[in-house]
Design an enzyme around this catalytic site. Structure first.
Site, PDB file in Angstrom:
ATOM      1  N   HIS A  13       0.874  -1.200   0.000  1.00 11.22           N
ATOM      2  CA  HIS A  13       0.000   0.000   0.000  1.00 11.22           C
ATOM      3  C   HIS A  13       0.899   1.233   0.000  1.00 11.22           C
ATOM      4  O   HIS A  13       1.480   1.594   1.027  1.00 11.22           O
ATOM      5  CB  HIS A  13      -0.910   0.014   1.232  1.00 11.22           C
ATOM      6  CG  HIS A  13      -1.860   1.175   1.256  1.00 11.22           C
ATOM      7  ND1 HIS A  13      -3.220   1.017   1.499  1.00 11.22           N
ATOM      8  CD2 HIS A  13      -1.684   2.515   1.059  1.00 11.22           C
ATOM      9  CE1 HIS A  13      -3.814   2.207   1.460  1.00 11.22           C
ATOM     10  NE2 HIS A  13      -2.895   3.141   1.208  1.00 11.22           N
ATOM     11  N   HIS A  15       1.630   5.358  -1.719  1.00  8.12           N
ATOM     12  CA  HIS A  15       1.260   6.526  -2.524  1.00  8.12           C
ATOM     13  C   HIS A  15       2.525   7.109  -3.134  1.00  8.12           C
ATOM     14  O   HIS A  15       3.399   7.602  -2.410  1.00  8.12           O
ATOM     15  CB  HIS A  15       0.561   7.576  -1.652  1.00  8.12           C
ATOM     16  CG  HIS A  15      -0.714   7.070  -1.060  1.00  8.12           C
ATOM     17  ND1 HIS A  15      -1.919   7.144  -1.713  1.00  8.12           N
ATOM     18  CD2 HIS A  15      -0.955   6.430   0.110  1.00  8.12           C
ATOM     19  CE1 HIS A  15      -2.868   6.583  -0.964  1.00  8.12           C
ATOM     20  NE2 HIS A  15      -2.304   6.140   0.142  1.00  8.12           N
ATOM     21  N   LYS A  99      -9.321  -0.194  -6.073  1.00  9.06           N
ATOM     22  CA  LYS A  99      -9.371   0.433  -4.752  1.00  9.06           C
ATOM     23  C   LYS A  99     -10.688   1.161  -4.549  1.00  9.06           C
ATOM     24  O   LYS A  99     -11.075   2.009  -5.350  1.00  9.06           O
ATOM     25  CB  LYS A  99      -8.209   1.428  -4.615  1.00  9.06           C
ATOM     26  CG  LYS A  99      -8.183   2.224  -3.316  1.00  9.06           C
ATOM     27  CD  LYS A  99      -7.712   1.377  -2.133  1.00  9.06           C
ATOM     28  CE  LYS A  99      -7.820   2.133  -0.823  1.00  9.06           C
ATOM     29  NZ  LYS A  99      -6.696   3.021  -0.568  1.00  9.06           N
ATOM     30  N   HIS A 136     -10.552   1.183   1.411  1.00  7.28           N
ATOM     31  CA  HIS A 136     -10.331   2.174   2.470  1.00  7.28           C
ATOM     32  C   HIS A 136     -11.539   2.038   3.394  1.00  7.28           C
ATOM     33  O   HIS A 136     -12.619   2.529   3.082  1.00  7.28           O
ATOM     34  CB  HIS A 136     -10.224   3.597   1.898  1.00  7.28           C
ATOM     35  CG  HIS A 136      -9.915   4.604   2.968  1.00  7.28           C
ATOM     36  ND1 HIS A 136      -8.687   5.217   3.092  1.00  7.28           N
ATOM     37  CD2 HIS A 136     -10.672   5.072   3.998  1.00  7.28           C
ATOM     38  CE1 HIS A 136      -8.695   6.020   4.146  1.00  7.28           C
ATOM     39  NE2 HIS A 136      -9.894   5.953   4.711  1.00  7.28           N
ATOM     40  N   HIS A 174      -4.793  -0.499   5.547  1.00  4.50           N
ATOM     41  CA  HIS A 174      -4.376   0.181   6.780  1.00  4.50           C
ATOM     42  C   HIS A 174      -5.329  -0.069   7.951  1.00  4.50           C
ATOM     43  O   HIS A 174      -5.986   0.838   8.437  1.00  4.50           O
ATOM     44  CB  HIS A 174      -4.147   1.682   6.566  1.00  4.50           C
ATOM     45  CG  HIS A 174      -5.095   2.359   5.616  1.00  4.50           C
ATOM     46  ND1 HIS A 174      -6.460   2.267   5.733  1.00  4.50           N
ATOM     47  CD2 HIS A 174      -4.859   3.149   4.544  1.00  4.50           C
ATOM     48  CE1 HIS A 174      -7.012   2.973   4.763  1.00  4.50           C
ATOM     49  NE2 HIS A 174      -6.083   3.510   4.017  1.00  4.50           N
ATOM     50  N   ASP A 247       1.391   2.703   3.518  1.00  2.00           N
ATOM     51  CA  ASP A 247       0.538   3.877   3.321  1.00  2.00           C
ATOM     52  C   ASP A 247       1.385   5.140   3.369  1.00  2.00           C
ATOM     53  O   ASP A 247       0.906   6.202   3.772  1.00  2.00           O
ATOM     54  CB  ASP A 247      -0.593   3.928   4.363  1.00  2.00           C
ATOM     55  CG  ASP A 247      -1.671   4.939   4.003  1.00  2.00           C
ATOM     56  OD1 ASP A 247      -1.785   5.299   2.821  1.00  2.00           O
ATOM     57  OD2 ASP A 247      -2.385   5.386   4.930  1.00  2.00           O
TER      58      ASP A 247
END
Ligand code: NCD
Ligand code: ZN
Length: 344
Positions: A13, A15, A99, A136, A174, A247
């Protein structure tokens, strides 16, 4: 144990952002991870197969010669997503999941979905094509307490979804609470990523000596009992449902030091080192490899990496900030010590 060698880990995970921001943060991830699930919450979101492929090529073009780093792409589930798009994504060699962002739940989630009820044809297609759904897991109703959002989402949305599509592979991204741990442990084909901050910090870190914007992420840090439950879940021998997902979510310093600061903690500069600290804190370093390098590939149906990395117990001080394109970013543990280091 002062030195530990583990199979090369992956980040399930991450970004990476785009443009100058992507170029600035990519080196931190590739120094220790061989693959990473790249989150699609760009502006505009990565919602089409062609955009995922462009993003993939973009990341690849920035890798140094000889790098074997592999970005694993995801699509952003929007109200416009169709079952045909799911079929095309499942057939694409670089796309590994879709996602789901509840609209408004986090950074760049405005394109996300309102309720899951209208998405049955999408979930049915994902189940049929065995494409992983990454969630999420936070309720987005304005009146829901921010600290209860994960538990409410699991109860009201994820449980019915889980029951309706028993063969769908779901990653609760997460995970932060005992509710998440219990949910993941109760269901097959269900896994969770866990971040370093949720293993190392509780919500007190948001207010330690004053307001700490660099400890603000979503889902927000929780009470100590939740941190302990997560740490226990990831270090339990034989567990196969929890794996590493940083994350790591970089934001320019100015966006964090703001009257309305954005959510996201940057941890890629010290990711595996921080996980080592967390596992070391409960004398469970022998479980680090399972969490970091074995469970993720098994869940995603990929081979484990063939290389290895070696970590040594040795303290170093994290810089106050790192360049972030024309801006800067403040990393987790800025100006403080991390107690493990990669030595090989
Ligand atoms: C992430 C971001 O900044 O993109 N922020 C965060 O606090 N985790 C989005 C997300 O994963 O929720
Ligand atoms: Zn994220």
């Amino acid at each position: 144990m002062d030195t530990i060698k583990i199979r090369t880990p992956d980040d399930w995970h991450l970004h990476l952002r785009s443009g100058e921001f992507l170029a600035a943060v990519l080196p931190f991830t590739i120094r220790c991870f061989q693959r990473a699930i790249v989150m699609p919450n760009l502006k505009p979101p990565v919602a089409a197969v062609a955009s995922a492929e462009t993003y993939y090529q973009n990341i690849k073009s920035l890798l140094p010669a000889g790098s074997i780093f592999e970005p694993l792409m995801t699509l952003y589930l929007t109200p416009e997503t169709t079952p045909e798009l799911i079929a095309a994504a499942a057939a694409h060699p670089h796309i590994y999941g879709v996602k789901l962002y509840p609209a408004g739940a986090t950074t760049n989630s405005d394109y996300g979905v309102g309720s899951l009820k209208s998405l049955d044809d999408i979930f049915a297609a994902m189940q049929e094509h065995d494409l992983v759904l990454q969630v999420h897991g936070e309720d987005n109703k304005a009146h829901t307490d921010p600290f209860d959002r994960e538990a409410v989402f699991i109860e009201e949305q994820l449980l019915p979804l889980r029951q309706k599509f028993p063969d769908l592979r779901i990653v609760l991204e997460h995970a932060t609470t005992t509710s998440a741990v219990d949910f993941v442990n109760a269901w097959p084909r269900t896994a969770a990523t866990v971040t370093p901050q949720h293993l190392l910090l509780n919500r007190g870190a948001l207010f330690a000596g004053g307001l700490r914007p660099h400890h603000y992420c979503l889902p927000v840090l929780k009470r100590e009992e939740h941190r302990k439950a997560l740490l226990q879940a990831v270090t339990t021998p034989g567990q196969s449902s929890f794996f590493l997902g940083t994350d790591s979510a970089p934001h320019p310093t100015g966006c964090k030091h703001s009257a309305c600061g954005c959510a996201g903690i940057f941890s890629a500069h010290a990711a595996i080192e921080l996980y080592a600290e967390a596992f070391d804190s409960v004398a469970a370093l022998d479980q680090l490899e399972t969490f970091s390098s074995l469970n993720g590939p098994a869940f995603y149906g990929l081979p484990v990496n063939s290389g290895s990395i070696t970590l040594k117990r040795e303290s170093w001080t994290v810089p106050v900030s790192y360049p972030f394109g024309s801006e800067s970013l403040v990393p987790l543990r800025a100006d403080e010590q991390v107690h493990w280091r990669i030595v090989g």
